[in-house]
Scaffold this motif. Sequence first.
Motif, PDB file in Angstrom:
ATOM      1  N   GLU A 105      36.315 -45.317   8.843  1.00 25.49           N
ATOM      2  CA  GLU A 105      37.698 -45.556   9.381  1.00 25.49           C
ATOM      3  C   GLU A 105      37.602 -45.387  10.938  1.00 25.49           C
ATOM      4  O   GLU A 105      38.708 -46.123  11.504  1.00 25.49           O
ATOM      5  N   HIS A 106      36.473 -44.994  11.387  1.00 24.87           N
ATOM      6  CA  HIS A 106      36.501 -45.195  12.700  1.00 24.87           C
ATOM      7  C   HIS A 106      35.091 -45.987  13.328  1.00 24.87           C
ATOM      8  O   HIS A 106      34.469 -45.669  14.427  1.00 24.87           O
ATOM      9  N   GLY A 107      34.531 -46.617  12.434  1.00 22.32           N
ATOM     10  CA  GLY A 107      33.086 -47.522  12.836  1.00 22.32           C
ATOM     11  C   GLY A 107      31.980 -46.319  13.198  1.00 22.32           C
ATOM     12  O   GLY A 107      31.267 -47.086  14.158  1.00 22.32           O
ATOM     13  N   GLY A 108      32.121 -45.300  12.479  1.00 21.91           N
ATOM     14  CA  GLY A 108      30.949 -44.614  13.110  1.00 21.91           C
ATOM     15  C   GLY A 108      31.008 -43.949  14.235  1.00 21.91           C
ATOM     16  O   GLY A 108      30.067 -43.124  14.756  1.00 21.91           O
ATOM     17  N   VAL A 109      32.297 -43.710  14.931  1.00 22.96           N
ATOM     18  CA  VAL A 109      32.484 -43.088  16.243  1.00 22.96           C
ATOM     19  C   VAL A 109      33.237 -42.025  16.132  1.00 22.96           C
ATOM     20  O   VAL A 109      34.390 -42.233  15.557  1.00 22.96           O
ATOM     21  N   PHE A 110      32.818 -40.983  16.530  1.00 23.42           N
ATOM     22  CA  PHE A 110      33.662 -39.560  16.575  1.00 23.42           C
ATOM     23  C   PHE A 110      34.762 -39.817  17.580  1.00 23.42           C
ATOM     24  O   PHE A 110      34.842 -40.097  18.456  1.00 23.42           O
ATOM     25  N   PRO A 111      36.066 -39.363  16.827  1.00 22.22           N
ATOM     26  CA  PRO A 111      37.412 -39.425  17.566  1.00 22.22           C
ATOM     27  C   PRO A 111      37.320 -37.967  18.730  1.00 22.22           C
ATOM     28  O   PRO A 111      36.187 -37.133  18.399  1.00 22.22           O
ATOM     29  N   GLN A 112      37.652 -38.296  19.544  1.00 18.06           N
ATOM     30  CA  GLN A 112      37.456 -37.384  20.939  1.00 18.06           C
ATOM     31  C   GLN A 112      38.300 -36.336  20.888  1.00 18.06           C
ATOM     32  O   GLN A 112      38.104 -35.218  21.510  1.00 18.06           O
ATOM     33  N   THR A 113      39.742 -36.250  20.592  1.00 17.35           N
ATOM     34  CA  THR A 113      40.766 -35.267  20.787  1.00 17.35           C
ATOM     35  C   THR A 113      40.593 -34.415  19.551  1.00 17.35           C
ATOM     36  O   THR A 113      40.371 -34.498  18.471  1.00 17.35           O
ATOM     37  N   GLU A 114      41.336 -33.221  19.886  1.00 14.72           N
ATOM     38  CA  GLU A 114      41.321 -32.081  18.880  1.00 14.72           C
ATOM     39  C   GLU A 114      42.146 -32.549  17.816  1.00 14.72           C
ATOM     40  O   GLU A 114      41.720 -32.200  16.426  1.00 14.72           O
ATOM     41  N   ALA A 115      43.425 -33.154  17.979  1.00 14.12           N
ATOM     42  CA  ALA A 115      44.089 -33.414  17.104  1.00 14.12           C
ATOM     43  C   ALA A 115      43.602 -34.613  16.182  1.00 14.12           C
ATOM     44  O   ALA A 115      43.744 -34.677  15.055  1.00 14.12           O
ATOM     45  N   GLU A 116      42.874 -35.684  16.738  1.00 11.77           N
ATOM     46  CA  GLU A 116      42.370 -36.576  15.886  1.00 11.77           C
ATOM     47  C   GLU A 116      41.014 -36.022  14.872  1.00 11.77           C
ATOM     48  O   GLU A 116      40.924 -36.607  13.872  1.00 11.77           O
ATOM     49  N   LEU A 117      40.377 -35.224  15.551  1.00 11.77           N
ATOM     50  CA  LEU A 117      39.357 -34.574  14.776  1.00 11.77           C
ATOM     51  C   LEU A 117      39.843 -33.845  13.702  1.00 11.77           C
ATOM     52  O   LEU A 117      39.503 -33.832  12.372  1.00 11.77           O
ATOM     53  N   ARG A 118      40.909 -33.119  13.704  1.00  7.71           N
ATOM     54  CA  ARG A 118      41.688 -32.339  12.935  1.00  7.71           C
ATOM     55  C   ARG A 118      42.046 -33.065  11.722  1.00  7.71           C
ATOM     56  O   ARG A 118      42.197 -32.691  10.593  1.00  7.71           O
ATOM     57  N   ALA A 119      42.570 -34.174  12.042  1.00  8.20           N
ATOM     58  CA  ALA A 119      42.940 -35.244  10.754  1.00  8.20           C
ATOM     59  C   ALA A 119      41.834 -35.872   9.927  1.00  8.20           C
ATOM     60  O   ALA A 119      42.065 -36.124   8.899  1.00  8.20           O
ATOM     61  N   LEU A 120      40.497 -35.478  10.235  1.00  9.11           N
ATOM     62  CA  LEU A 120      39.738 -35.775   9.455  1.00  9.11           C
ATOM     63  C   LEU A 120      39.344 -35.003   8.211  1.00  9.11           C
ATOM     64  O   LEU A 120      39.778 -33.834   8.379  1.00  9.11           O
ATOM     65  N   PRO A 121      38.947 -35.376   6.972  1.00  8.50           N
ATOM     66  CA  PRO A 121      38.716 -34.494   6.139  1.00  8.50           C
ATOM     67  C   PRO A 121      37.784 -33.459   6.268  1.00  8.50           C
ATOM     68  O   PRO A 121      36.774 -33.952   6.723  1.00  8.50           O
ATOM     69  N   GLY A 122      38.125 -32.315   5.717  1.00 14.76           N
ATOM     70  CA  GLY A 122      36.824 -31.376   5.723  1.00 14.76           C
ATOM     71  C   GLY A 122      36.774 -30.816   7.220  1.00 14.76           C
ATOM     72  O   GLY A 122      36.046 -29.908   7.397  1.00 14.76           O
ATOM     73  N   ILE A 123      37.466 -30.982   8.371  1.00 14.13           N
ATOM     74  CA  ILE A 123      37.528 -30.508   9.537  1.00 14.13           C
ATOM     75  C   ILE A 123      38.740 -29.480   9.755  1.00 14.13           C
ATOM     76  O   ILE A 123      39.669 -30.001   9.904  1.00 14.13           O
ATOM     77  N   GLY A 124      38.644 -28.164   9.997  1.00 14.09           N
ATOM     78  CA  GLY A 124      39.723 -27.345  10.215  1.00 14.09           C
ATOM     79  C   GLY A 124      39.903 -27.033  11.724  1.00 14.09           C
ATOM     80  O   GLY A 124      39.315 -27.714  12.457  1.00 14.09           O
ATOM     81  N   PRO A 125      40.775 -26.125  11.974  1.00 16.22           N
ATOM     82  CA  PRO A 125      41.017 -26.019  13.141  1.00 16.22           C
ATOM     83  C   PRO A 125      39.847 -25.489  14.343  1.00 16.22           C
ATOM     84  O   PRO A 125      39.769 -26.043  15.486  1.00 16.22           O
ATOM     85  N   TYR A 126      38.874 -24.660  13.807  1.00 14.64           N
ATOM     86  CA  TYR A 126      37.989 -24.246  14.652  1.00 14.64           C
ATOM     87  C   TYR A 126      36.952 -25.371  14.719  1.00 14.64           C
ATOM     88  O   TYR A 126      36.581 -25.507  16.053  1.00 14.64           O
ATOM     89  N   THR A 127      36.475 -26.148  13.775  1.00 11.88           N
ATOM     90  CA  THR A 127      35.368 -27.065  14.019  1.00 11.88           C
ATOM     91  C   THR A 127      35.977 -28.229  14.808  1.00 11.88           C
ATOM     92  O   THR A 127      35.287 -28.647  15.904  1.00 11.88           O
ATOM     93  N   ALA A 128      37.205 -28.457  14.715  1.00 12.18           N
ATOM     94  CA  ALA A 128      37.903 -29.469  15.726  1.00 12.18           C
ATOM     95  C   ALA A 128      37.706 -29.164  17.046  1.00 12.18           C
ATOM     96  O   ALA A 128      37.467 -29.860  17.881  1.00 12.18           O
ATOM     97  N   ALA A 129      38.299 -27.877  17.349  1.00 12.28           N
ATOM     98  CA  ALA A 129      38.127 -27.187  18.725  1.00 12.28           C
ATOM     99  C   ALA A 129      36.817 -27.283  19.287  1.00 12.28           C
ATOM    100  O   ALA A 129      36.623 -27.755  20.332  1.00 12.28           O
TER     101      ALA A 129
END
Length: 342
Positions: A105-129
């Motif tokens: 969904e992201h072409g192998g590139v990590f999203p940069q914002t906390e909100a976008e990271l939080r939307a990924l499966p398996g990423i909770g509030p701590y890991t996203a932050a």
Amino acid sequence: MTDLSALLIAWYDRHHRDLPWRVSPAAHAAGQRPDPYRVWLSEVMLQQTTVAAVTGYFHRFTARWPDVTALAEAEDAEVMAEWAGLGYYARARNLLRCARAISAEHGGVFPQTEAELRALPGIGPYTAAAVAAIAFDQPAVVVDGNVERVISRLFRIETPLPRAKPEIGRRAAGMTPSMRPGDHAQAMMDLGATICTPRNPACAICPLREACAAQAVGDATSFPRKAPRAAKPEREGTLWLVQRPDGAILLEERPAKGLLGGMSGFPTTGWDGTDLPAPLAAEWQTMGEVRHTFTHFHLTLTVLTATSQGNPQRGAFVPHAAFSPANLPTVFRKAWDLCAKG
């Protein structure tokens, strides 16, 4: 930057830990940026685990799967085998889900914002932050066990955990600077890991000593306050370890969901909500018991063993040359070791 954060950053610049997933303050100042894949992988591995326990796993993972796309293409069984021994196997399954989502969904590139990271499966509030702050210098508030301890002592928070978490989060947010938030987050972690330790904290050399309310009173080790823990329940079950005369071992893959999901192991029953018969008819010998503690309960398994050429009702025989006890979850390795000694 707050006065406390400035003191902490100055200390971190001189005393930071050298970790394989980390970019040093000097390298960061020179323009080197952390690899979000390595930051994310390390943070997932470090949950409920120590740096010393994780380092070897991290090196093996990154040597075998050097980026998120490579991990996304890995076979589930291979990743589970490399994860064996780290425990909490749901993290490994979520690791794969997240890697595949980033790849697809992201072409192998990590999203940069906390909100976008939080939307990924398996990423909770701590890991996203943590990924947002450390990899992308976003002013995210990162609170792990080390940070909880530092904040609880610094402000002498009387509310016991877990009810203290909202207040700890607010206090941590008040300290988080807009400049160098990633280094600040890592500095808080390092302070908790090396100075503000659970027992015998080195208050005399702490950069925040003069501001610490618990140190002023002399009761730092009594923080964070913790509510009394309920005793863990006990569970019991049976484990069957079967070998053929040629040395092949009977293994079965556990259901994808639930305890040890997706892992291979010896047939069991009784401890995980199942009520199953022996996998085949044989002259079973009782080898003894193994005991293992999971997050929410203690487990005792009675281990039965037999040599048989019968056809199992579940599972499949794995040739001895393809069998590695090291790839088993810890509870199954204990059963193997018991039988090997017997």
